[in-house]
Design a protein around this motif. Structure first.
Motif, PDB file in Angstrom:
ATOM      1  N   UNK A  83      63.465 105.739  71.266  1.00 16.75           N
ATOM      2  CA  UNK A  83      61.992 105.694  71.255  1.00 16.75           C
ATOM      3  C   UNK A  83      61.378 106.534  72.351  1.00 16.75           C
ATOM      4  N   UNK A  84      62.185 106.828  73.347  1.00 11.61           N
ATOM      5  CA  UNK A  84      61.705 107.705  74.415  1.00 11.61           C
ATOM      6  C   UNK A  84      61.293 109.061  73.838  1.00 11.61           C
ATOM      7  N   UNK A  88      51.635 102.635  74.290  1.00 10.63           N
ATOM      8  CA  UNK A  88      51.546 103.924  73.604  1.00 10.63           C
ATOM      9  C   UNK A  88      50.444 103.944  72.539  1.00 10.63           C
ATOM     10  N   UNK A 115      60.651  97.754  65.560  1.00 10.89           N
ATOM     11  CA  UNK A 115      61.152  99.093  65.236  1.00 10.89           C
ATOM     12  C   UNK A 115      60.407  99.657  64.041  1.00 10.89           C
ATOM     13  N   UNK A 143      60.275 109.669  70.699  1.00 12.23           N
ATOM     14  CA  UNK A 143      59.392 109.617  69.538  1.00 12.23           C
ATOM     15  C   UNK A 143      58.065 110.296  69.830  1.00 12.23           C
ATOM     16  N   UNK A 203      56.899 100.756  64.851  1.00  9.76           N
ATOM     17  CA  UNK A 203      56.884 102.032  65.556  1.00  9.76           C
ATOM     18  C   UNK A 203      57.152 103.209  64.631  1.00  9.76           C
ATOM     19  N   UNK A 256      70.519 100.459  72.572  1.00  7.14           N
ATOM     20  CA  UNK A 256      69.384  99.974  71.805  1.00  7.14           C
ATOM     21  C   UNK A 256      68.111 100.594  72.351  1.00  7.14           C
ATOM     22  N   UNK A 257      67.375 101.227  71.484  1.00  2.00           N
ATOM     23  CA  UNK A 257      66.005 101.636  71.789  1.00  2.00           C
ATOM     24  C   UNK A 257      65.810 102.908  72.577  1.00  2.00           C
ATOM     25  N   UNK A 281      60.362  97.015  74.173  1.00  3.41           N
ATOM     26  CA  UNK A 281      59.854  97.847  73.090  1.00  3.41           C
ATOM     27  C   UNK A 281      58.428  97.452  72.726  1.00  3.41           C
ATOM     28  N   UNK A 300      55.235  99.779  73.032  1.00  2.00           N
ATOM     29  CA  UNK A 300      54.413 100.069  71.855  1.00  2.00           C
ATOM     30  C   UNK A 300      52.943  99.822  72.166  1.00  2.00           C
TER      31      UNK A 300
END
Lengths: 113, 331
Positions: free
Chosen positions: A110-111, B139, A21, A113, A24, A106-107, B132, B136
């Motif tokens: 991020x879609x 991306x 996290x 971001x 990112x 959770x998470x 994730x 990452x």
């Protein structure tokens, strides 16, 4: 024009998730402060100004809901995003009612971001 | 879901108590009305006696009859009094039985609830992390190599964790349903243990994991089950102690047994929890604010596997601090 970096407090106890996290957020040029449990988070909020808090619900010592309540009691209206692995609607309602926060699975953030 | 269950349980409890109170009240009422009836009968007989026999002319006969009437009255009271008490006793006994099984049911339900909560968290977290990390990587393809490696390594670690967990869940339900067919063969236990220890040392490079394993110890057993047993004990030792506390693993053989020990320097286990830790889904403490995550299956599974291998597990205090889990295979 001088632009201040957005300061985010990240509260998550799973090391790997925390790292991912943080990476990112940093890649998006946010400034990230880390906390690994509820008490650390409460302490950090007292000492520093944050533009946003990302808070896990299941935390050691003090759970996320209690942390958010403590923050709200001290009249701090900082936006809080809560992460919950459970992602049940009961949790979402609890989050909105008790501490005026939005609970996300959770998470999913991020879609966007 | 949880609230619904709670509400239902509450309703059942209320119904149970209302019913019990009603039954006891009915019993008391039954006693009172019988008593009343009996008194009426007594008075009637007394009247009858007074009108038929003259008290002054025939005192002996009168006294005799009076005695008979009184005796009948007392024996009646005694009879349904006794019946009532036996009845009451039976009802209370039955109620106590129902109540205790209700409580047991609730306990099982609570533990299952805890398990569901824990499993949801335990399954979703590694998936979320791997997802994730992969996202990452897609991306930010220009990420430097070291960071990329780190993300891949972390994903792999999480996948292993998921594998470990699903193995635990599957094998415990298979063992329970008796579907699992044990595949016992002669195996080099020293080798197996060393291999597991090496893997843990790789997975946790910053932990101190030492081992003292006597080589060439063969036992008869199912390699997959023994692997799960070892994994769970070492995993527990690492999980429940701090990062700077050492974990030691030993294996040696005496004349009648092979003994494997996993020794940690963690907080240890309180005396009154020691029996419960092997129960299915049992975990010490409260689920929501628990420091360590888990499912409550590990030690339950360990004990089951040990039993199937003619072994037992004994937990003792470590001299300095922490606990020792010893598995003894009887030869």
């Amino acid at each position: 024009m001088e632009e201040r970096a957005v300061n985010i407090l990240l509260v998550e106890d799973e090391d790997n998730l925390h790292e991912a996290l943080k990476l990112n957020l940093e890649l998006e040029n946010y400034q990230v402060t880390s906390a690994y449990d509820g008490n650390e988070a409460i302490k950090a909020v007292k000492n520093e100004y944050f533009d946003l808090i990302i808070l896990d619900v299941m935390l050691p010592e003090v759970d996320g809901i209690a942390v958010a309540e403590t923050i709200r009691i001290s009249n701090n209206e900082v936006p809080i995003l809560m992460l919950s692995a459970k992602n049940t609607s009961a949790d979402k309602v609890l989050g909105l009612k008790k501490v005026r926060t939005i609970i996300l699975p959770s998470l999913s953030i991020w879609k966007n971001c | 879901m949880e609230q619904k269950l709670q509400a239902r349980l509450k309703r059942t409890t209320v119904k149970f108590w209302l019913l019990l109170i009603y039954i006891i009240a009915a019993l008391v009422w039954w006693f009172i009305s019988l008593q009343r009836q009996s008194t009426e009968m007594y008075n009637y007989q007394l009247n009858h006696l007074n009108t038929t026999i003259n008290k002054d002319k025939n005192p002996v006969v009168y006294q005799e009859e009076l005695r008979k009437v009184k005796e009948a009255y007392h024996s009646n009271t005694l009879k349904y009094g006794g019946e009532g008490i036996v009845f009451l006793g039976l009802i209370i006994l039955g109620a106590a039985f129902v109540y205790s099984s209700m409580r047991q049911q609730k306990q099982v339900q609570d533990q299952q609830q805890n398990f569901m909560m824990a499993v949801t968290h335990e399954l979703k977290t590694p998936i979320a992390i791997s997802k994730l990390n992969l996202e990452t990587l897609i991306k930010h393809q220009k990420l430097d190599e070291q960071k990329q490696r780190k993300l891949i390594q972390a994903s792999l670690e999480e996948t292993k964790r998921l594998d470990f967990l699903t193995n635990n869940i599957l094998v415990s339900s298979q063992l329970e349903g008796k579907w699992y067919k044990m595949n016992k063969e002669d195996i080099d236990f020293s080798n197996l243990l060393q291999y597991r220890v090496n893997e843990f040392s790789q997975r946790f490079p910053d932990r101190s994991i030492t081992s003292n394993i006597e080589s060439g110890i063969d036992i008869e057993g199912d390699p997959l089950l023994l692997e799960i047993l070892i994994n769970n004990l070492i995993e527990n030792a690492l999980k429940y102690s701090e990062k700077d506390e050492a974990v030691a693993i030993t294996l040696n053989r005496s004349e009648e047994e092979v003994s494997m020990k996993v020794i940690d320097e963690g907080p240890g286990i309180p005396e009154d929890e020691r029996k419960k830790i092997y129960s299915k889904f049992y975990r010490i403490g409260n689920e929501a604010t628990r420091k360590k995550k888990g499912t409550g299956l590990g030690l339950y599974l360990c004990r089951k596997i040990a039993k199937d291998h003619n072994a037992d597990i004994l937990m003792t205090n470590n001299n300095v601090k922490g606990s020792i889990f010893a598995v003894r295979f009887y030869l």
